[in-house]
Scaffold this motif. Sequence first.
Motif, PDB file in Angstrom:
ATOM      1  N   TYR A 118       3.786  -1.906   1.492  1.00 29.38           N
ATOM      2  CA  TYR A 118       5.147  -2.196   1.974  1.00 29.38           C
ATOM      3  C   TYR A 118       5.311  -3.686   2.257  1.00 29.38           C
TER       4      TYR A 118
ATOM      5  N   GLU B 144      11.573 -10.710  -1.272  1.00 30.62           N
ATOM      6  CA  GLU B 144      12.233 -11.859  -0.658  1.00 30.62           C
ATOM      7  C   GLU B 144      12.273 -13.074  -1.582  1.00 30.62           C
TER       8      GLU B 144
ATOM      9  N   ARG C 127       7.653  -6.244   0.255  1.00 31.17           N
ATOM     10  CA  ARG C 127       8.712  -6.924   0.994  1.00 31.17           C
ATOM     11  C   ARG C 127       8.677  -8.430   0.717  1.00 31.17           C
TER      12      ARG C 127
END
Length: 325
Positions: A120, A128, A124
């Motif tokens: 995760y 970004e 993430r």
Amino acid sequence: MHFPVAGIDIFPLVPPLVALAVATFTAPAGVSGAFLLLPFQVSVLGFTSPAVSPTNLVYNIVAIPGGLWRYIREGRMAWPLTWVVVAGTLPGVFAGAIIRLRYLPDPRSFKFFVGLVLLYLGGRLLYEMTGRYAKGRERLRALEAKFRERVAGLKAEQRAKVASGLPAEAVVRTVRFTPLVVEYEFWGERFSFSVPVLSLLALVVGVIGGIYGIGGGAIIAPFCCAVLGLPVYTVAGAALCGTFLTSVVGVIYYTLLSPFYRGMTVSPDWLLGALFGIGGLAGTYFGARLQKFLPERLIRGVLGVLVTGLALQYIYQYFCGGAGR
């Protein structure tokens, strides 16, 4: 040096130097180094007992106070946001510790859980870097640029610390604090979030943090910025405070649970955790200074690839039946 709780022998300079390197590399990306230090302890040092989780929390207790005090001194603590995060994560930490000891004492199963969390976080970080994420942050980027410009001007004009020269609009001011909604002002703009939504997220983060041995700032801070639309200058302090308090409570709780789990090592290795924390404290400082010299996309990209690769390795080991180190 022998660390009896961890059951390992290692040169005493290795933990602080590793933590120094990890924190220096992760701090510019706004991510806690604790989530990488646990895989290092498990896979490199061979510290595989449940005690590795509270030992990782000791790292947070030593490394965080300096940065947290700076946010408080600069008036960038959104206290209502902080209390919601803390109130949600604390019960989760208790549940996470029980789950860790009762259902995930086996190193192989625990590494699979760690792999999911890292997957995760790595995903993430890579997300970004995308244009979609950048577009959604245009308003916050403009606010952050304005803030940095003003701070630089104050330093040049007054040769003073940030805390002594920030104008009133650069300090967080609570506008409304109810059981349903929190609203505050920062740099002339208003921001708000749903208390029930953030409380539920904080509870889940607390459970994950209690199992893994991280305070949860690396999970909850990106959510507050990307989903709730809150500026990182106000989220970072709240996330740090939540991580620190939940780490303290988590270490105490694991220690209190130790007599009930006599067949396994549960209490933290205080010396090992403190050595990691000393290195992390210095690394956070150097990382913050390094940030302005490196492109943000490069930092997040390299870190995202590294974390995702480690996550996939752990998950692969689980399904292929290899406990491995």
